[in-house]
Structures are given as C-alpha cells and as structure tokens.
Design an enzyme around this catalytic site. Structure first.
Site: not given
Ligand code: NDP
Length: 499
Positions: A195, A248-249, A251, A253, A270, A304, A401
C-alpha cells in the site's frame, strides 16, 4: 523562490499516464476498488488535483491477499530459481532506468521532490537496491550444524521465504520506498500486498506496470492504493498475511503491532528519528557546514534520518550557525518541475500546517528563529529552511520529529564525551547520528556512544543498498538492506537426520 509553475508543462508520457485510469493492481490485473470509490491526489507544488485513484479498503485487501497467497503456493513463482528471480530484478532496474525521466517527473509532481534529485538519488538507489538484493537471490542458504548432544546425527538449516507479506510505505520517497520493500520480496521468493501512501500513490502504480513488463508473475506484487485506517489497517490485521513491513510514524507503528497480534504475524518497522549532528571544535568547518545543511534540508527535511538536532562546540557554534544559515538562504526553492529547483514544497497542506505549528510552538517556548520560519507564497506548500537556537531539551521542537526543514541548534562546551553523548542520546529515537571531527580517537569513541542504527563520521547518514538500515530504541524493529534484510523475509528451518 523560483516562480511556481502555473500549469506545469508535462511530458507526453506523464500526461498520458495522468490521463489514464489509476486502478489497483491485483493478480496482474488493473481493477477498480470493490466499493467503486476513488480519491484525489495532488501536486503539492500547486495544490491542484492531478489524478483520481482507486480507494481500496478491506474488501480489496482480501482479494489481493488471496492473489498473493495463490502466487506464493502455486503457479510459476515457487518453481522459479533464484537465478531467474535475480534476472527479473535486473530487468526491472533496467526498465526503471529506461523510464527514468518519466518516473522522476511523475514523482516530482506528486511528491514535491525536485526532478533532478529524484533521478540522482531516489531512482539511482531504487535500481541499485534491486541489483544488490538480486545478488542475494542465489545465495539464500542455511548451514550445516554440528549438534552438541548427538554428534552422529546430520543436522542443517534451510532458509525459506516467510510467505505473503503486507507492506505499508510512506510519502517521503515513494518509488524508492516501494523498490526497497519489493526487492527482498522478489529475492527471497515471497509475495506482497503493497500500500503506497495516500498522498503519493502514482509512481507505485507506474512501477506495477514495469513489474509486469519485467515478467514478474501475476499475484506476486499487488499494489493497493488507499487510506491508512482502512486499507492499511486491513493489511496489518489480515490473518492471511505472514509478515508486515512498515515505514512511517511511531504512532502508526504501534497500531500495526497491535493489529498484527491477531495472527502473530512477524513485524518489521522503520520509524522516525530526531538524529544528532555533533560538530567538535577541530572539525573541518568547510566540510561540516554544508554537511549539516544537507543533513536537514535534503528533501525539505522529510527524511527519517534527517539531522534535525545540531550540537556544535561553543568555540565554533556561531561560525557553524552562520554557515548553515548562509547555505539555507542559497537553496533555490521552487516547483519541483522547474529546472534548477533544489528544494520543493512539503508533501501536503497537513504537513505544512504541522511543520508551521512546530515552528510557532518553538517560538512561543522561547526559541529564536535565526533564519526562515515562514511559509513561502500562497500556492503550493512551500516553507523556508529554518534554524532555531536558544532551545532547551524540553521543547517539542527538540524532542519530536518535525519532518520538515527545521534545525534546532544547541551548544556544548568542553564536557567529556560521555556528557556530550548523553545529550545527543536524550531522545526516544535512535535512527541515525553523525560526528564531525578530525580526531580519530574522538570519532571512534563517539561512534560507540551514540545509540543509533547508522552513525556517520564527517558525513551524515550515507544510504547504500549494502548497508543495514534501521533503528535503535523507538526508531524501529529490524534492519532493511544489506544481508540483514534476508532475516526479515525468510524463516529458518532446522532439519535433523538420524542416519
Ligand atoms: P503515517 O505513519 O501515518 O503513514 C505512513 C503509512 O502508514 C501510510 O501509507 C499510511 O496510510 C499508513 N497508515 C496510516 N494509518 C494506518 C493504520 N491505522 N494502519 C495501517 N497503516 C496506516 O505518517 P503520516 O503520513 O501521517 O506522517 C506523519 C508523521 O510521521 C510525519 O510528520 C513524520 O514525523 C512521520 N513519518 C515518518 C516517516 C519515516 O520515514 N520514518 C515517513 C512518513 C512519516 P495513508 O497514506 O493513508 O496515511
């Protein structure tokens, strides 16, 4: 700022691609979402809609998982040799190179990254990752084991593909992320349901066309555009998926981990970072200044591993800050498709609001804006490269971040290396870091003290297909790239034979 293009002149291949339908790619076929729904995708350089894309949800994920499972278990894919899979991966890399101009333009238009940067960095690393990882396709082996309690038995291990994988990728480097995820799938003989991020689905769809042209069998790679809470969540929770790989973030994750608990699928993550750049007083200032600027301003800070906390020794602090500010002012900001643009817009209105919100919060917490801080123009989502000083470790701009071109600069004095490292490590993240010094002893000692997955000396976060990449602490689980990625996509089977 270069003038934003009112109506970007599009090449014929990009215009043709945008003029077509943007459906999901499931089992080698282009299909509408089961719901029939579509969503709009934008050019962040102008804020205009450029295409409508199939909006997949749980029903489409079910179809894609069924296709991926069938391709994993039967048909040509499980019978292919590593050598055949590797050749297919090289063909894909060649096709990406053949269509590089078109892919770079499409990526620039949908993501905001300057076209030249897409070509020189993202597409180069996409192709090289495919080629490097293809090399492993013929070297996936176990080992012979000398049993400790039964030496007369013959024991060995096999490495087998983990199965059907779900892959959820972000918007900051869309085609490169897709290639980094797909490469180990193809090398190990897994299959995938991928996705792309809702902001940037287009190059993943074009990539699916190239995968087909490269001869990848139907169902091996399925591309399902859609939203995180629907399509993404359905992938994370799906009982037919053996492993999920997410970038991604933190949150999201955490949501992925919770959803994956249902069938205890394997998870690799990651996640983000708040990486320190530490400049010692003996550093070569002519190297450290552009290096620190690149560490934070590349891809508008939407990286990142960005070096977003700059620690400089008090003896060189003013010089470094003045130098990085001068570099910031030199950057040519403009529409990603305008020639000569070095920095494009942020990816979306939401990201612009988020980054602007952090800068305002930093100012009201007492930080000083040395340069930048403001939105540029009203069209598109441009923001100035920004440097903040007078920060303290409690401020959200230092702790969180930001994912924008915002650098927090902090002084240190003659404290011992443990103290300096303690400050640099005072973050929940541990993705990257860099040390700038000509003193080998300081370099080696600091490399060991920094709690991060990648540490640079006189360079910040060099990415290479052969180098494992991933995070300590809350920056992730597992290592992608290098030989390490094979661990994420294979299972070890132990075999014991009573002879
Ligand atoms: P997210 O973590 O929300 O998005 C990354 C991917 O996860 C996207 O494909 C997204 O889908 C998908 N997703 C979202 N929600 C779910 C869910 N519930 N289940 C499964 N998948 C989901 O990042 P954002 O785009 O919201 O960016 C926010 C912040 O995250 C950034 O400012 C940055 O700090 C950080 N980030 C870090 C990245 C990194 O490389 N480590 C990359 C991107 C962001 P959808 O596209 O629909 O949102």
């Amino acid at each position: 700022m270069n003038k934003p293009l009112a109506h970007p002149h599009l090449s014929e291949p990009v215009a043709r691609f945008l003029g077509g339908k943007h459906q999901a790619f499931i089992d080698g076929k282009w299909v509408d979402a089961v719901s029939g729904k579509t969503f709009e995708t934008y050019d962040p350089g102008s804020g205009r809609v450029i295409a409508n894309v199939a909006e997949c949800d749980a029903a489409d994920i079910d179809k894609a998982v069924a296709a991926a499972r069938a391709a994993f278990e039967s048909g040509p894919w499980p019978r292919m040799t590593g050598s055949e899979r590797a050749r297919m991966m090289w063909r894909l890399a060649e096709l990406i190179e053949k269509h590089a101009a078109e892919l770079a333009e499409l990526e620039g238009l949908n993501n905001g990254k300057p076209v030249a940067n897409v070509g020189n960095v993202d597409l180069m690393l996409s192709c090289e990752t495919l080629r490097y990882t293809a090399g492993w396709a013929t070297k996936i082996t176990g080992e012979t084991i000398a049993l400790s309690t039964a030496p007369t038995m013959h024991a060995f291990t096999l490495r087998e593909p983990i199965g059907v994988v779900g892959q959820i990728i972000p918007w900051n480097s869309p085609i490169m992320m897709a290639c980094w995820k797909i490469a180990p799938v193809l090398a190990t003989g897994c299959t995938t349901v991928l996705k792309p991020a809702e902001q940037t689905p287009l190059t993943a769809l074009r990539l699916a066309q190239l995968l087909q042209e490269a001869g990848v069998p139907d169902g091996v790679v399925n591309v399902v555009p859609g939203f995180g809470p629907t399509a993404g969540a359905a992938i994370a929770a799906h009982p037919g998926i053996d492993k999920v790989a997410f970038t991604g973030s933190g949150e999201v994750g955490r949501l992925i981990i919770q959803a994956a608990a249902g069938n205890l699928k394997k998870v690799s993550l990651e996640l983000g970072g708040k990486s320190p750049v530490i400049v010692f007083p003996d550093a070569d200032i002519d190297v450290a200044v552009p290096g620190a600027a690149r560490a934070i301003f590349t891809n508008s800070g939407q990286v990142c591993a960005a070096g977003s906390r700059l620690y400089a020794h008090t003896r060189v602090f003013d010089k470094i800050i003045a130098g990085v500010a001068a570099e910031a002012k030199k950057i040519r900001i403009g529409h990603p498709l305008t020639e000569g643009t070095q920095m494009g817009p942020l990816v979306s209105k939401e990201q612009l609001e988020r980054v602007s919100g952090y800068i305002s919060q930093g100012e009201s917490d007492g930080a000083l804006v040395v340069t930048g801080g403001d939105r540029i123009g009203k069209e598109g989502y441009f923001i100035e490269p920004t440097i903040l000083t007078d920060t303290n470790p409690e401020m959200s701009v230092v702790r969180e971040e930001i994912f924008g071109p915002v650098l927090c600069a902090i002084r240190f004095d003659d404290s011992d290396l443990d103290e300096i490292a303690k400050e640099a490590n005072r973050t929940m993240y541990g993705l990257a870091g860099s040390v700038w010094t000509r003193d080998l002893s300081i370099a080696h000692k600091m490399v060991r003290k920094i709690r991060a997955g990648t540490v640079g000396v006189n360079i910040h976060s060099s990415i290479d297909p052969a180098l494992p990449f991933g995070g300590f602490k809350q920056s992730g689980w597992g290592r992608e790239k290098g030989r390490d990625v094979l661990d994420l996509y294979t299972e070890t089977k132990s075999v014991v034979m009573a002879l």
